[in-house]
Design an enzyme around this catalytic site. Structure first.
Site, short mmCIF file in Angstrom:
data_model
loop_
_atom_site.label_atom_id
_atom_site.label_comp_id
_atom_site.label_asym_id
_atom_site.label_seq_id
_atom_site.Cartn_x
_atom_site.Cartn_y
_atom_site.Cartn_z
N GLN A 176 -4.76 -1.44 9.50
CA GLN A 176 -4.73 -2.50 9.22
C GLN A 176 -5.24 -3.70 9.84
OE1 GLN A 176 -3.52 -3.45 5.79
NE2 GLN A 176 -4.28 -5.35 6.33
N ASP A 206 -11.28 2.89 4.05
CA ASP A 206 -11.68 1.23 4.03
C ASP A 206 -13.24 1.27 4.00
OD1 ASP A 206 -9.76 -0.57 3.92
OD2 ASP A 206 -9.34 -0.60 5.91
N LYS A 226 0.80 -1.29 -0.18
CA LYS A 226 -0.16 0.08 -0.17
C LYS A 226 0.96 1.30 0.09
CE LYS A 226 -3.86 -2.52 2.30
NZ LYS A 226 -4.69 -2.58 3.37
#
Ligand code: NAD
Length: 281
Positions: A96, A119, A52
């Site tokens: 995460q 997200d 990422k």
């Protein structure tokens, strides 16, 4: 059969995003910033976060990874999120997953400002997506959606079957396809006859976690099949779709790896840029 090349489509998307960042920088004299919080040292999470970060740098975003040891207190993480929420240089925050057991995942998700929730997991974004309003959309289904649209721009009236009902994949995917006027069925582990459901589908999105669950005789001729699954087996990484046999009946199919995965990361960058743009309105 069209092999849906997620790597190539993701590279094209990243190039579009890179150009967009140049334009945003010229217009606002600042660039979107993504902060990723990584807790613990689980190998897959480390790899995802590295990927990422690399992709964010490639498109010209400002990116930062904040690392905490496994034993970090929940309060430390929540305080950091609150600090990032207030920071005008941060457009997107991602924590995460998975998290260590002592940290409440839902509390973490709900502490991130919905406008910085890249997200798309905050209940406000989930609600906005299902109401058809502007929202961050979870990266994996967004990537699947963009690939499906490349193959079939007009999805109106198509029958779409989701395999799996997770908040991460099946449910948001269903919302995206519903918005496109598909007739959507969400199947799951208690579905009575999964094969029969799949045989009705013009579009199948498999997000289950069972290696090669979807067989050729489950798939209608000319269906579009998107394989979200990532399963470690003796023969390496395989998806939820039996690739070799399904490729003989499907109109289009994503490979694993090289399909959904690269698009997920590219869509994280897209979401960061969208959050930045909304914050500048
Ligand atoms: P999950 O475990 O949260 O959900 C799995 C879903 O599958 C559940 O809704 C369950 O009801 C359903 N299911 C289980 N057994 C079933 C069966 N026999 N028939 C029908 N449905 C069944 O999983 P998830 O987080 O949505 O992930 C699914 C898969 O996608 C995993 O392999 C994961 O590694 C992969 N994944 C890939 C990406 C990517 O970027 N490519 C991103 C996220 C997840």
């Amino acid at each position: 059969m069209i092999l849906i090349d997620g790597k190539k489509i993701a590279a094209e998307l990243r190039e579009e995003l890179r150009q967009e960042v140049v334009g945003l920088k010229a217009k606002h004299s600042k660039i979107p910033g993504l902060t990723v919080i990584l807790i613990g040292d689980m190998a897959p999470s480390q790899i995802y976060v590295r990927m990422k970060e690399k992709a964010a740098n490639e498109v010209g975003l400002k990116s930062e990874v904040i690392r905490y040891p496994e034993a970090v207190e929940e309060k430390t993480v929540l305080d950091k999120i609150n600090e990032l929420n207030k920071d005008e240089n941060i457009s997107g925050i991602l924590v995460q997953l998975p998290l260590p057991k002592h940290i409440d995942k839902q509390k973490v998700i709900e502490t991130i400002l919905p406008g910085k929730d890249v997200d798309g997991f905050h209940p406000m974004n989930v609600g906005n997506l299902s109401s058809g309003y502007e929202s961050s959309v979870p990266c994996t289904p967004l990537g699947c959606y963009l690939m499906i649209k490349k193959i079939e721009p007009n999805l109106s009236g198509k029958k779409a079957v989701m395999i799996g009902r997770s908040n991460l994949n099946g449910k948001p995917m269903a919302q995206l396809l519903l918005k496109e006027n598909c007739t959507v069925t969400i199947t799951h582990s208690k579905t009575k006859d999964l094969k029969a459901e799949c045989l009705e589908a013009d579009i199948i999105v498999a997000a289950v976690g069972i290696p090669e669950l979807v067989k050729a005789d489950w798939v209608k001729k000319d269906a579009i099949v998107i394989d979200v699954g990532i399963n470690k087996t003796e023969n390496g990484i395989v998806g939820d779709v039996a690739f070799d046999e399904v490729s003989k009946v499907a109109r289009a199919l994503t490979p694993v790896p090289g399909g959904v995965g690269p698009m997920t990361i590219a869509c994280l960058l897209k979401n960061t840029i969208e959050c930045f743009k909304r914050s500048q309105k």
